[in-house]
Design a protein around this motif. Structure first.
Motif, PDB file in Angstrom:
ATOM      1  N   VAL A 247      76.764  19.334  69.644  1.00 20.92           N
ATOM      2  CA  VAL A 247      75.407  19.031  69.181  1.00 20.92           C
ATOM      3  C   VAL A 247      75.494  18.632  67.711  1.00 20.92           C
ATOM      4  O   VAL A 247      76.109  19.343  66.905  1.00 20.92           O
ATOM      5  N   ASN A 248      74.879  17.501  67.352  1.00 23.26           N
ATOM      6  CA  ASN A 248      74.844  17.054  65.966  1.00 23.26           C
ATOM      7  C   ASN A 248      73.609  17.605  65.265  1.00 23.26           C
ATOM      8  O   ASN A 248      72.489  17.513  65.800  1.00 23.26           O
ATOM      9  N   ILE A 249      73.814  18.164  64.071  1.00 29.91           N
ATOM     10  CA  ILE A 249      72.714  18.674  63.255  1.00 29.91           C
ATOM     11  C   ILE A 249      72.703  17.891  61.944  1.00 29.91           C
ATOM     12  O   ILE A 249      73.737  17.788  61.274  1.00 29.91           O
ATOM     13  N   PRO A 250      71.551  17.314  61.551  1.00 34.07           N
ATOM     14  CA  PRO A 250      71.509  16.500  60.336  1.00 34.07           C
ATOM     15  C   PRO A 250      71.479  17.372  59.071  1.00 34.07           C
ATOM     16  O   PRO A 250      70.726  18.343  58.997  1.00 34.07           O
ATOM     17  N   PHE A 251      72.312  17.006  58.100  1.00 31.22           N
ATOM     18  CA  PHE A 251      72.327  17.707  56.819  1.00 31.22           C
ATOM     19  C   PHE A 251      72.222  16.695  55.684  1.00 31.22           C
ATOM     20  O   PHE A 251      72.654  15.542  55.804  1.00 31.22           O
TER      21      PHE A 251
END
Length: 296
Positions: A247-251
């Motif tokens: 899962v990609n999480i934006p930072f």
């Protein structure tokens, strides 16, 4: 035009501590100002608890006020307290003692907490000259190890240490979730909970957040972490223990961030009838490398 007039140099550090046989420990934090100029505006210490640990009572500190920024007694969610000072003397230190207790189901490998000492977002008079010494990671050593019964899962995660340019755009960071007990066509039967606090001077923008991503606590002050929880879909390990659910999480690294590797803790835990014995592999630190663009 900026009204910042005082250049201060705040820092913090902690002393190692051990949970006693009853699961209690005292964390001693030293906060200080290296500068020969006193801070005249509000500054504060933030303490982010390790997973499986709770603050027994807010600390009493001479000349300061203690409060909860976020309180959550769930073992896989950190709490955050704040100790606020109205200014801070030059070339001085002060000690803050925080009493904590360990949950009986805590993993044998101790999770990390953080202490952060900075000027507040509302401080319009002081500027910190060096943000590289404002964060200190700490943990407690257990007096004795536990021997929990094995569960039916063995969850853990990995993520790359990704370089991001401070003040630039958003980057999706992949978090890979594994189930060491997974076998072909037999993964987790229920969503797993992945909980994280944001590293120093980073944020998770609203745009690009994955499905099932929930804000438990958000703060716009770049020195105060936000806390998020992701529901990782059921089926981790469905194709075997070496195949990840990603899962990609934006930072985004915020403007003014120090150029260094900034770290925070995260944990993934099973829910419902999915169980796990020792959670030592389920938690660890993840990091984001704050960098500058162009020649330096």
């Amino acid at each position: 035009m900026s009204t910042l007039t005082n250049i201060v140099n705040l820092y913090c550090r902690t002393d190692a501590a051990t949970y006693d046989g009853s699961g209690n420990a005292s964390l001693t934090i030293t906060v200080g100002n290296f500068a020969s100029v006193a801070a005249t505006g509000p500054v504060s210490l933030k303490v982010i608890t390790p997973f499986y640990a709770n603050v027994n009572a807010l600390p009493t500190v001479t000349g300061a006020t203690s409060s909860w920024l976020y309180q959550n007694t769930a073992v896989d969610v950190p709490s955050i307290i704040q100790v606020s000072f109205n200014g801070f003397p030059a070339n001085s230190t002060q000690t803050v003692t925080v009493s904590m207790s360990l949950d009986s189901g805590a993993p044998n490998l101790p999770p990390f907490g953080r202490a952060i000492f900075t000027t507040d977002a509302a401080n319009t008079t002081d500027q910190d000259s060096d943000l590289s010494r404002n964060v200190w990671l700490f943990l407690f050593v257990r007096a004795s190890l536990a021997a929990p019964a094995p569960g039916n899962t063995n969850l853990y995660y990995t993520s790359p240490q990704t370089p991001l340019v401070a003040g630039a755009g958003t980057t999706g960071i992949p978090f890979n979730f594994y189930n060491g007990a997974g076998t072909l066509l037999s993964g987790t039967g229920h969503p797993a909970h992945f909980t994280l606090s944001t590293p120093f001077y980073t944020r998770v923008p609203t745009a690009g957040r994955p499905s099932g991503f929930t804000a438990l606590y958000e703060n716009n002050d770049p020195a105060i972490p936000s806390v998020y929880q992701l529901a990782v879909p059921a089926g981790i390990g469905l194709l075997g223990p070496t195949v990840a659910t990603t899962v990609n999480i934006p930072f985004q690294v915020q403007t003014g961030a120090p150029r260094l590797l900034t770290q925070a803790s995260a944990i993934v835990v099973p829910t419902s009838t999915d169980t796990q014995g020792d959670f030592s592999t389920a938690h660890h630190r993840f990091g984001i490398l704050s960098v500058a663009s162009g020649a330096v």
